[in-house]
Design a protein around this motif. Structure first.
Motif, PDB file in Angstrom:
ATOM      1  N   ALA A  45     -25.238 -24.515  14.973  1.00 25.11           N
ATOM      2  CA  ALA A  45     -23.994 -25.292  15.027  1.00 25.11           C
ATOM      3  C   ALA A  45     -23.112 -24.985  13.817  1.00 25.11           C
ATOM      4  N   ASP A  46     -23.721 -24.912  12.633  1.00 24.22           N
ATOM      5  CA  ASP A  46     -22.960 -24.587  11.420  1.00 24.22           C
ATOM      6  C   ASP A  46     -22.351 -23.194  11.525  1.00 24.22           C
ATOM      7  N   GLY A  47     -23.120 -22.276  12.081  1.00 25.60           N
ATOM      8  CA  GLY A  47     -22.620 -20.912  12.255  1.00 25.60           C
ATOM      9  C   GLY A  47     -21.431 -20.850  13.193  1.00 25.60           C
ATOM     10  N   LYS A  48     -21.464 -21.667  14.251  1.00 26.35           N
ATOM     11  CA  LYS A  48     -20.358 -21.685  15.211  1.00 26.35           C
ATOM     12  C   LYS A  48     -19.097 -22.276  14.597  1.00 26.35           C
ATOM     13  N   GLU A  49     -19.274 -23.190  13.652  1.00 26.25           N
ATOM     14  CA  GLU A  49     -18.124 -23.809  12.986  1.00 26.25           C
ATOM     15  C   GLU A  49     -17.525 -22.901  11.924  1.00 26.25           C
ATOM     16  N   SER A  50     -18.318 -21.981  11.402  1.00 23.94           N
ATOM     17  CA  SER A  50     -17.846 -21.069  10.362  1.00 23.94           C
ATOM     18  C   SER A  50     -17.257 -19.817  11.003  1.00 23.94           C
ATOM     19  N   LYS A  51     -16.369 -19.199  10.303  1.00 24.61           N
ATOM     20  CA  LYS A  51     -15.824 -17.926  10.771  1.00 24.61           C
ATOM     21  C   LYS A  51     -16.735 -16.836  10.218  1.00 24.61           C
ATOM     22  N   GLU A  58     -23.803 -12.534  16.128  1.00 29.90           N
ATOM     23  CA  GLU A  58     -24.658 -11.976  17.188  1.00 29.90           C
ATOM     24  C   GLU A  58     -26.118 -12.304  16.929  1.00 29.90           C
ATOM     25  N   ARG A  59     -26.531 -12.216  15.696  1.00 30.21           N
ATOM     26  CA  ARG A  59     -27.934 -12.486  15.381  1.00 30.21           C
ATOM     27  C   ARG A  59     -28.245 -13.978  15.445  1.00 30.21           C
ATOM     28  N   LEU A  60     -27.314 -14.792  15.018  1.00 29.22           N
ATOM     29  CA  LEU A  60     -27.540 -16.234  15.100  1.00 29.22           C
ATOM     30  C   LEU A  60     -27.743 -16.675  16.541  1.00 29.22           C
ATOM     31  N   SER A  61     -27.050 -16.038  17.467  1.00 31.13           N
ATOM     32  CA  SER A  61     -27.186 -16.433  18.871  1.00 31.13           C
ATOM     33  C   SER A  61     -28.599 -16.194  19.397  1.00 31.13           C
ATOM     34  N   LYS A  62     -29.352 -15.306  18.771  1.00 27.28           N
ATOM     35  CA  LYS A  62     -30.732 -15.033  19.197  1.00 27.28           C
ATOM     36  C   LYS A  62     -31.660 -16.223  18.917  1.00 27.28           C
ATOM     37  N   LEU A  63     -31.271 -17.053  17.971  1.00 28.83           N
ATOM     38  CA  LEU A  63     -32.085 -18.232  17.652  1.00 28.83           C
ATOM     39  C   LEU A  63     -32.183 -19.193  18.827  1.00 28.83           C
ATOM     40  N   ASP A  64     -31.117 -19.282  19.603  1.00 26.46           N
ATOM     41  CA  ASP A  64     -31.067 -20.237  20.702  1.00 26.46           C
ATOM     42  C   ASP A  64     -32.221 -20.042  21.669  1.00 26.46           C
ATOM     43  N   SER A  65     -32.529 -18.797  21.985  1.00 32.02           N
ATOM     44  CA  SER A  65     -33.624 -18.500  22.909  1.00 32.02           C
ATOM     45  C   SER A  65     -34.965 -18.960  22.332  1.00 32.02           C
ATOM     46  N   ASP A 110     -28.637 -13.622   4.882  1.00 33.79           N
ATOM     47  CA  ASP A 110     -30.096 -13.682   4.834  1.00 33.79           C
ATOM     48  C   ASP A 110     -30.668 -14.219   6.139  1.00 33.79           C
ATOM     49  N   ASP A 111     -29.960 -15.189   6.749  1.00 32.09           N
ATOM     50  CA  ASP A 111     -30.416 -15.726   8.031  1.00 32.09           C
ATOM     51  C   ASP A 111     -30.373 -14.635   9.107  1.00 32.09           C
ATOM     52  N   ALA A 112     -29.310 -13.837   9.094  1.00 29.46           N
ATOM     53  CA  ALA A 112     -29.182 -12.747  10.076  1.00 29.46           C
ATOM     54  C   ALA A 112     -30.306 -11.729   9.905  1.00 29.46           C
ATOM     55  N   ILE A 113     -30.617 -11.393   8.667  1.00 29.00           N
ATOM     56  CA  ILE A 113     -31.712 -10.440   8.412  1.00 29.00           C
ATOM     57  C   ILE A 113     -33.037 -11.049   8.853  1.00 29.00           C
ATOM     58  N   MET A 114     -33.255 -12.322   8.529  1.00 29.29           N
ATOM     59  CA  MET A 114     -34.499 -12.981   8.916  1.00 29.29           C
ATOM     60  C   MET A 114     -34.611 -13.071  10.435  1.00 29.29           C
ATOM     61  N   ILE A 115     -33.500 -13.347  11.111  1.00 29.52           N
ATOM     62  CA  ILE A 115     -33.527 -13.400  12.579  1.00 29.52           C
ATOM     63  C   ILE A 115     -33.916 -12.041  13.144  1.00 29.52           C
ATOM     64  N   GLU A 116     -33.396 -10.984  12.547  1.00 30.86           N
ATOM     65  CA  GLU A 116     -33.744  -9.634  12.997  1.00 30.86           C
ATOM     66  C   GLU A 116     -35.249  -9.401  12.834  1.00 30.86           C
ATOM     67  N   LEU A 117     -35.804  -9.817  11.719  1.00 25.24           N
ATOM     68  CA  LEU A 117     -37.246  -9.653  11.487  1.00 25.24           C
ATOM     69  C   LEU A 117     -38.064 -10.517  12.449  1.00 25.24           C
TER      70      LEU A 117
END
Length: 192
Positions: A45-51, A58-65, A110-117
């Motif tokens: 949600a925070d990511g969607k509110e931020s630009k 793209e990587r944050l959206s992978k968390l939803d699944s 860092d969140d994007a990198i961690m999501i990738e891992l």
């Protein structure tokens, strides 16, 4: 104007992320599952509110699944797999991540990198869940109902995939004998 930047993380670099994940997992080990998934949902949600830059979004959206996989009653992850997914989501439940999220542009890096891992670690679980969701959506469409109201269970999905594989095997076997229809397998006929 766009700028392409390639980042290669070596073993020493990855160790920072692995260590951060272990710290987060230790701090989250006594948290209930819903607190971990709620925190990961809040990050979304925070990511969607931020630009955010598109590569981070793209990587944050992978968390939803991953979050949905844990909470989906129909998919019913076995406890061992559920704990693995929750362990991977623990980093996103920890407010003390490597780069604070409130740092403009880079806060979610860092969140994007961690999501990738994490996505690589959970590749098979995520692919299976995405396939399950596609199956449930298709079943709902065939029945003319909303997918959220359909009580599809993991066993139904697995059985549908088993039948699909058997049909594909039979179809390939029949097509390998040619299209003339005059010749068929006789060596392994049993009975009559």
């Amino acid at each position: 104007m766009s700028l392409a930047i390639t980042i290669e993380l070596g073993d020493a670099d990855l160790k920072h992320f692995i260590d951060a994940m272990h710290v987060a997992q230790q701090e989250a080990k006594n948290l209930p599952a819903h607190e971990i998934t709620d925190a990961a949902s809040q990050l979304l949600a925070d990511g969607k509110e931020s630009k955010l830059p598109s590569f981070i979004a793209e990587r944050l959206s992978k968390l939803d699944s991953m979050i949905s996989m844990v909470n989906d009653q129909g998919f019913a992850l076995p406890d061992e797999d559920r704990q693995r997914v929750l362990g991977c989501l623990a980093y996103f439940a920890n407010p003390k991540d490597i780069i604070p999220d409130n740092v403009p542009v880079l806060g979610f890096l860092d969140d994007a990198i961690m999501i990738e891992l994490v996505t690589r670690e959970l590749q098979h679980e995520v692919e299976a869940y995405d396939d399950f969701v596609a199956y449930r959506n298709e079943e709902a469409k065939l029945r003319g109902v909303d997918p959220s109201t359909l009580k599809t269970e993991r066993v139904e999905w697995a059985e549908a995939r088993r039948v699909e594989l058997l049909n594909r095997m039979r179809s390939r076997r029949l097509s390998s004998y040619g299209s003339s229809g005059n010749w068929g397998p006789s060596l392994f006929k049993f009975g009559g």
